[in-house]
Design an enzyme around this catalytic site. Sequence first.
Site, PDB file in Angstrom:
ATOM      1  N   ASP A  70       0.838  -1.197   0.000  1.00 39.23           N
ATOM      2  CA  ASP A  70       0.000   0.000   0.000  1.00 39.23           C
ATOM      3  C   ASP A  70       0.880   1.257   0.000  1.00 39.23           C
ATOM      4  OD1 ASP A  70      -2.387   1.428   0.020  1.00 39.23           O
ATOM      5  OD2 ASP A  70      -3.273   0.193   1.603  1.00 39.23           O
ATOM      6  N   ASP A  79       2.917   4.850 -15.830  1.00 35.07           N
ATOM      7  CA  ASP A  79       3.955   4.564 -16.818  1.00 35.07           C
ATOM      8  C   ASP A  79       5.067   3.687 -16.249  1.00 35.07           C
ATOM      9  OD1 ASP A  79       2.682   6.012 -18.805  1.00 35.07           O
ATOM     10  OD2 ASP A  79       3.846   7.841 -18.478  1.00 35.07           O
TER      11      ASP A  79
END
Length: 525
Positions: free
Chosen positions: A148, A206
């Site tokens: 997380d 990306d």
Amino acid sequence: MHPSMTLLAILPPLVRASIGNPHLLPTPPMGFNNWARFMCNLNESLFLDTAAAMLDTGLHAAGYTRLNLDDCWMASHRAPNGSLPWDPTKFPHSLPWLSAQLRSLGFSLGIYQDAGNVTCGGYPGSYGFEELDAHTFAEWGVDYLKLDGCNVSPAGAVSLADEYRARYARWHSVLGAMPHPLVFSESAPAYFVDPQNATAWYGVMDWVPAYGELARHSTDILVYEGEGSAWQSIMVNYRYNTLLARYQRPGYFNDPDFLIADHPGLSLVEKRSHFALWASFGAPLIISADVPGLSKEVIAVLTNADLIRVDQDALGLQATLASRSEHLDVLTRSLDGGDRLVTILNRGDGGLAVKVPVGWMGLQRCAYQAKNLWDGEIQEIEEDIEVQLDSHATEVFRVSLPPDCPMVIPTGIVFNTASGNCLTDGEALAFEPCRGQDLQVWQVEESGILRPLSRTSHCLTAIGDNVVVKPCTGRPGQRWTYHITGNLQNQHTGACLTEGTGIDVCGFELDSQVFGLPSGVDIEA
């Protein structure tokens, strides 16, 4: 170098699997996670009871073999040597014991940590302890890590995005050096979702495929006791996932979050749609529900062999939008062996009678067989698939292609991911609200030529500072390259398709220049 190509040249390399090994996770994971159903109320008994129920109901046999702990499994403080202990009240026999028990039943254990110094639930995070935690987890028999991104704060002049990248890169490096790397699920993109501007979000997207096998990319799905509409929560994550198909391939999968299969706010029709859409995406199928309490009807949905076969397809493509209108979405993708998937979703609140022409499927008129993946019925089609859809219903068809029929051409809408508007053929090329018309459906050839289905003799053409539709002649300006950034770049001018101006100098992840294209289109770095 043309100025519009400079930014594209410095982007991260084309999507690759974590550790450079797509075999680490060649197909999406299937299993269970406690969070959306039980949140911090997890313990040893929950996981043993879940495993037993998955064996009894056929979920294990269907492929659900990963049982993943989420937040709050650990003690409130690290041990004096820095190691991270489990909570002995929740796991009295220890996590190594639980891992061994699950392994003896044919399951594997996954675990949760956080890239910050504290987890989202307030427990010790991994920052500064990455290598120690990774090896601890491996020693316990864990083979899957969800990392997380709570409580990540950059120091000095470092940007927040760069800090996230450095921390996830650190984990990638640690896992890559291990004899048996853990499957790495990254939550970094979820911390950059911004409905007003997606540049930072895409900038993170990306790089995440280079570091891990899957990414929790957007908002959390509604938890069992959460407020709001469970169906709308599913639709929000569904929408985000439709924006990211270009990143997915074997070894890396977009994760729109859990299957909330027993949520009281969902009808059976909506639960079926949830599962069908996630399977069509080739998304992780991670159930977060009280598995022992699931009804036979829901178990039948979750164990649908035809849809699981689609989800686990070896090509690893994500279904993309072939057509969209106010209430109707049609998604398609190619499957291993040559079949074509067609998924039809009614987002509206009333019933719909639908005809999906073969052209929207990337096919030409021919004799095909279309199998309904809910009831197994096979129909012969030549021109279209006809279906009646209840509110919020989804039908899924697997279309078999005879060898004497023309090959598939990737076909679908070209839409701006920020505005949702469709590239629309007409007297003047424009971006308009999607209306489910051939004017907005485009064939994308391997050569980089785009043809509107409304007149396939014409091509998308860049002429100077303008973009128009002209007869296909092979003239300069009629070939385009689709980049992992979502840019559609003209091979002749070097400029990028741009909503608002038609064509312009390529920028970095500008909202006006990021587009969704059909699944199966070649993607360049």
